[in-house]
Design an enzyme around this catalytic site. Structure first.
Site, PDB file in Angstrom:
ATOM      1  N   SER A 285       0.791  -1.231   0.000  1.00  0.00           N
ATOM      2  CA  SER A 285       0.000   0.000   0.000  1.00  0.00           C
ATOM      3  C   SER A 285       0.824   1.283   0.000  1.00  0.00           C
ATOM      4  CB  SER A 285      -0.937   0.001   1.205  1.00  0.00           C
ATOM      5  OG  SER A 285      -0.197  -0.047   2.403  1.00  0.00           O
TER       6      SER A 285
ATOM      7  N   HIS B 117      -5.771  -4.334  -1.304  1.00  0.00           N
ATOM      8  CA  HIS B 117      -5.654  -3.220  -2.254  1.00  0.00           C
ATOM      9  C   HIS B 117      -5.760  -3.703  -3.695  1.00  0.00           C
ATOM     10  CE1 HIS B 117      -4.808   0.146   0.452  1.00  0.00           C
ATOM     11  NE2 HIS B 117      -4.154  -0.717   1.194  1.00  0.00           N
TER      12      HIS B 117
ATOM     13  N   LYS C  97     -12.548  -1.764   1.624  1.00  0.00           N
ATOM     14  CA  LYS C  97     -11.868  -0.853   0.684  1.00  0.00           C
ATOM     15  C   LYS C  97     -12.682  -0.778  -0.608  1.00  0.00           C
ATOM     16  CE  LYS C  97      -7.468  -0.985   2.999  1.00  0.00           C
ATOM     17  NZ  LYS C  97      -6.564  -1.991   3.533  1.00  0.00           N
TER      18      LYS C  97
HETATM   19  C1  LIG Z   1      -6.395  -2.430   5.005  1.00  0.00           C
HETATM   20  C2  LIG Z   1      -5.617  -3.690   5.047  1.00  0.00           C
HETATM   21  C3  LIG Z   1      -5.903  -4.688   5.981  1.00  0.00           C
HETATM   22  C4  LIG Z   1      -6.963  -4.510   7.036  1.00  0.00           C
HETATM   23  O1  LIG Z   1      -8.230  -4.531   6.480  1.00  0.00           O
HETATM   24  P1  LIG Z   1      -9.500  -4.318   7.458  1.00  0.00           P
HETATM   25  O2  LIG Z   1     -10.599  -5.069   6.826  1.00  0.00           O
HETATM   26  O3  LIG Z   1      -9.724  -2.850   7.532  1.00  0.00           O
HETATM   27  O4  LIG Z   1      -9.115  -4.889   8.786  1.00  0.00           O
HETATM   28  C5  LIG Z   1      -5.185  -5.862   5.923  1.00  0.00           C
HETATM   29  N1  LIG Z   1      -4.211  -6.047   5.002  1.00  0.00           N
HETATM   30  C6  LIG Z   1      -3.893  -5.093   4.104  1.00  0.00           C
HETATM   31  C7  LIG Z   1      -2.808  -5.333   3.114  1.00  0.00           C
HETATM   32  C8  LIG Z   1      -4.575  -3.875   4.105  1.00  0.00           C
HETATM   33  O5  LIG Z   1      -4.248  -2.926   3.241  1.00  0.00           O
END
Ligand SMILES: *Cc1c(COP(=O)(O)O)cnc(C)c1O
Length: 400
Positions: A187, A215, A246
């Site tokens: 990210s 992502h 997301k």
């Molecule tokens: C955002 C993210 C998470 C966490 O996701 P949530 O559902 O908000 O707990 C886990 N791994 C990666 C790579 C992320 O970018």
């Protein structure tokens, strides 16, 4: 003997040291739904370029309608974990639909992707086994691995020679099962893991491959299925974890998708599944609608791709130094952390909301503004943001 007041004093000292190091994070308050343009507490309207709302689904009318419908038909919440009375027909439908979308056999829902990663490794691997993990993997993967008793090996970020060395080391340590685990997309840089090559190396060593698709799910690859599709290894990944928080609607919830026996064992043993509440019906109903939209056509992911290319080209034309890449995460390199903060501050004054990232989130001297473009951004919004970037870059001497 230390007193209770000493404890509170020690907590205040810790907070002060975070502030002294310039690392204290504050939260900006938004007073509108998440969208291409948002309202902030002081009544300003700004173009938002820092949400994970890649497909604009956080406030999509059909997604909201589906959430309302599920809320009315199935209630606000289930007040239960899944195995007691927290499973509705909708949960089972969503697990089936996610499996189809991702090209796997079965899927298990969690309260978050953090929980999916937290409950994965401990359940599947024991002291005789090995996990080989990319050095820049997400914090939830690192925590999840910590909870397991498996031997731990870490390869340098995106370095496939080192991956091979670590697999050799795991073999030398007598590991029974080996699991290589990587973010599909990292990210901070938008780096897309080279899953085709990683899969080939795993096959050579008889290692399982798992990826975190937070992502990527919903927009990467020709049909938006994710990094495995983008890299030509759709259907060839052993374990996929991901988020509903997301691109897939942006509320909350996560999942692990894998072979049927793996998912079956997770349902029996994975602690964040067994001991945490079921995903709320409104989220489940809305995510089913999200999958309808994404399977009906590729217009949203196509729009996202076009917007990302347009914005990247505009920033380059304005003289900014970008990390090269092909993902809607566009890192604008400023290098110096103070200047990165000045740039984000000035951009906010000019009506653009972006956030500066600096050490320890990224390496020393690698401070940046991370831009995240979405399908919801209009040309007018992107042009307004590009004009603001051009002006602020010149004013601060970051561009010529
Ligand atoms: C955002 C993210 C998470 C966490 O996701 P949530 O559902 O908000 O707990 C886990 N791994 C990666 C790579 C992320 O970018």
């Amino acid at each position: 003997m230390a007193t209770i007041e000493d404890f509170y004093g020690s907590v205040r000292n810790e907070l002060q040291s975070i502030k002294d190091a310039g690392l204290f994070k504050t939260e900006r308050v938004i007073t509108s739904p998440q969208s291409g343009r948002i309202s902030t507490e002081d009544g300003k309207q700004v173009v938002n370029l820092c949400a994970n709302n890649y497909l604009g689904l956080s406030s999509h009318p059909e997604v909201l309608a589906a959430a309302h419908e599920a809320l009315s038909a199935r209630g606000f919440g289930l007040s239960s974990v899944r195995f007691i009375c927290g499973t509705q027909d909708l949960h089972k439908q969503l697990e089936r639909r996610l499996s189809q979308f991702l090209g796997t056999e079965d899927t298990i829902l969690y309260g978050s992707a953090f929980d999916a990663n937290g409950g994965l490794f401990e359940t599947l691997l024991g002291a005789d086994d090995a996990i080989i993990s990319d050095a820049l993997n997400h914090a939830s993967i690192i925590d999840g691995i910590r909870l397991s008793k498996a031997k731990r090996f870490r390869y340098q970020h995106d370095d496939l020679d080192d991956l091979r060395r670590q697999l050799e080391a795991a073999d030398a340590a007598g590991a029974r099962f080996k699991l290589v685990f990587t973010d599909g997309v990292f990210s901070m840089d938008g780096t897309i893991a080279r899953l085709d090559q990683i899969r080939a190396i795993c096959d050579e060593f008889g290692a399982l491959l798992g990826i975190d698709e937070c992502h990527a799910s919903g927009f990467l690859g020709a049909r938006g299925r994710g990094t495995h599709e983008y890299r030509g290894v759709f259907g060839k990944i052993d374990i996929i974890t991901g988020t509903l928080g997301k691109a897939l609607g942006g509320a909350s919830g996560g999942f692990t998708s894998a072979r049927a026996e793996v998912v079956a064992l997770l349902r029996q043993r994975s602690c964040p599944y067994l001991f945490s509440n079921t995903v709320a019906p409104a989220i489940v109903g809305a995510t089913l609608k999200v999958l309808d939209l994404l399977e009906a056509d590729t217009s949203l992911r196509d729009q996202l791709e076009a917007n990302a290319q347009y914005f990247r080209a505009g920033l380059e034309a304005a003289g900014f130094d970008l990390k090269p890449g092909n993902h809607p995460i566009i890192p604008v390199m400023v290098y110096d952390s103070v200047r990165a903060q000045q740039l984000s501050q000035r951009l906010l004054e000019l009506g653009v909301y972006v956030v500066g990232f600096f050490y320890p989130v990224v390496p020393q001297g690698q401070a940046r503004i991370r831009v995240q473009v979405g399908a919801q951004h209009t040309r007018e919004q992107l042009d307004a943001a590009l004009a603001a970037f051009a002006q602020a870059g010149k004013e601060l001497g970051i561009t010529q």
